[in-house]
Each structure stands twice: as C-alpha cells, then as structure tokens.
Write a protein that holds these residues in place. Structure first.
Motif, PDB file in Angstrom:
ATOM      1  N   ASP A 126       0.866  -1.171   0.000  1.00 37.46           N
ATOM      2  CA  ASP A 126       0.000   0.000   0.000  1.00 37.46           C
ATOM      3  C   ASP A 126       0.905   1.225   0.000  1.00 37.46           C
ATOM      4  O   ASP A 126       1.965   1.231   0.638  1.00 37.46           O
ATOM      5  CB  ASP A 126      -0.895   0.015   1.242  1.00 37.46           C
ATOM      6  N   SER A 133      -4.299  -3.821   2.786  1.00 38.41           N
ATOM      7  CA  SER A 133      -4.764  -4.800   1.801  1.00 38.41           C
ATOM      8  C   SER A 133      -3.877  -4.923   0.569  1.00 38.41           C
ATOM      9  O   SER A 133      -4.061  -5.836  -0.222  1.00 38.41           O
ATOM     10  CB  SER A 133      -6.177  -4.423   1.342  1.00 38.41           C
ATOM     11  N   GLU A 135      -4.157  -3.017  -1.887  1.00 33.37           N
ATOM     12  CA  GLU A 135      -5.009  -2.570  -2.991  1.00 33.37           C
ATOM     13  C   GLU A 135      -4.746  -1.103  -3.288  1.00 33.37           C
ATOM     14  O   GLU A 135      -5.194  -0.597  -4.312  1.00 33.37           O
ATOM     15  CB  GLU A 135      -6.484  -2.715  -2.617  1.00 33.37           C
ATOM     16  N   PRO A 141      -2.965  -3.189  -7.767  1.00 33.79           N
ATOM     17  CA  PRO A 141      -3.252  -4.004  -6.588  1.00 33.79           C
ATOM     18  C   PRO A 141      -2.560  -5.364  -6.701  1.00 33.79           C
ATOM     19  O   PRO A 141      -2.315  -5.857  -7.803  1.00 33.79           O
ATOM     20  CB  PRO A 141      -4.772  -4.168  -6.625  1.00 33.79           C
ATOM     21  N   ARG A 143      -2.762  -9.425  -5.852  1.00 39.50           N
ATOM     22  CA  ARG A 143      -3.792 -10.440  -5.628  1.00 39.50           C
ATOM     23  C   ARG A 143      -3.224 -11.606  -4.829  1.00 39.50           C
ATOM     24  O   ARG A 143      -2.042 -11.928  -4.925  1.00 39.50           O
ATOM     25  CB  ARG A 143      -4.312 -10.939  -6.973  1.00 39.50           C
ATOM     26  N   VAL A 151      -7.493 -10.313  -1.749  1.00 40.27           N
ATOM     27  CA  VAL A 151      -6.244  -9.570  -1.562  1.00 40.27           C
ATOM     28  C   VAL A 151      -5.346 -10.356  -0.614  1.00 40.27           C
ATOM     29  O   VAL A 151      -5.821 -11.188   0.154  1.00 40.27           O
ATOM     30  CB  VAL A 151      -6.516  -8.157  -0.993  1.00 40.27           C
TER      31      VAL A 151
END
Length: 172
Positions: A126, A133, A135, A141, A143, A151
């Motif tokens: 992040d 997360s 994201e 982001p 995965r 996430v």
C-alpha cells in the motif's frame, strides 16, 4: 527447477553451501517462477533479474574459492519497496517517488547483502505502507495467489504474495 522454488530458505542455504546446487540455479528458478505467476498476482513493482543473477554468481564464486558461507548465502529474497536500495528504484508504491534511485541502502538491505542473500526485486505495498490490503498501491493491486479474487492483506501484501506463490522463499 520447480522443486527448488518449493524448498525452504534454510534448505536452499544448505544446498548452496554444500555445492549441491548453485546460487545461480536457485535464483534462476525463482526468476522463472516470477515470470510465470507475476502477471496474475502483481507482487513485484521491480524485478532485478540481471542484478540478482550477478549477486548469485558472486556467492557461487565465494563458495568455489572455499569461503565459508552464511546460512542464507545464495538464497533469494523479495524486498519490500519501502526499503532503500542503491541499485534499483525505491518508490514506496507511490508515483511521487517514481524513478527515484536512493544514494544509500537501508540497514536491512545492507545486512541482506552482507549475508549473501540475493535480492530478486522490490515488492508491492500500500502506498507508503499506509493500508492493510495492498489494494492502495499507486501502481497496481496485488492479488492473493491462492484465490485471485482476494487480496493478500497487510501493507506487505506483495511480499507475502511472492512467498505464497513460491516466487521467493523469503521476503521483507
């Protein structure tokens, strides 16, 4: 080479120190795995393939010269992009720092290098590690490699996803 990517860091360290496998072979196996899984999980912001292979060759040369290696010498590591590295960009997953090449290594980076670990590249997080997360990277982001609809969690999601996907046996 797939068998090398599923071994623990301790196992890989023992194999390299004993000369049963080269640090270059271990590194190449992980770089191949990164190429295979990275398009799906986006764990890395920067893969330093040439530098990693150069580091691995240096470990192999030290072993061939009879130098006693540390327990993790020649073991690849995925390095969180929050830690500075003189030889690759450090962005903290922010466009504000895009392209920045620090003039110094972070203490953890220096210690990894001194121990002979092979830095594969920089992992996603992040932005400025402010999140939970992975994201909220300015780039992409990350995965979860076990379920691409989820996430990986944490601000170190790129690092954890790289390890979970067998792209690296260790990560910061």
């Amino acid at each position: 080479m797939r068998e090398l990517t599923t071994k623990t860091a301790a196992e890989l360290g023992r194999l390299v120190a004993a000369g049963e496998v080269s640090a270059v072979e271990v590194t190449q196996a992980h770089l191949d795995r990164i190429a295979e899984v990275e398009p799906k999980i986006d764990a890395f912001l920067h893969v330093a393939a040439e530098s990693a292979l150069e580091q691995a060759r240096a470990v192999d040369a030290r072993r061939a010269a009879g130098e006693r290696l540390g327990p993790l010498a020649g073991v690849p590591v995925a390095h969180k992009d929050i830690f500075t590295t003189v030889d690759m960009p450090t962005t903290a997953a922010s466009k504000i720092l895009e392209g920045w090449r620090p003039p110094y290594d972070a203490t953890v980076t220096r210690r990894l290098r001194e121990a002979g670990l092979v830095i594969l590249g920089k992992t996603n997080l992040d932005e400025f590690a402010m999140g939970s997360s992975t994201e909220n990277s300015a780039y992409k982001p990350t995965r979860n490699p076990w379920d691409l609809t989820r996430v990986p969690g944490g601000s170190s999601g790129g690092s954890s996803a790289a390890v979970a996907a067998y792209a690296a046996p260790l990560a910061t």
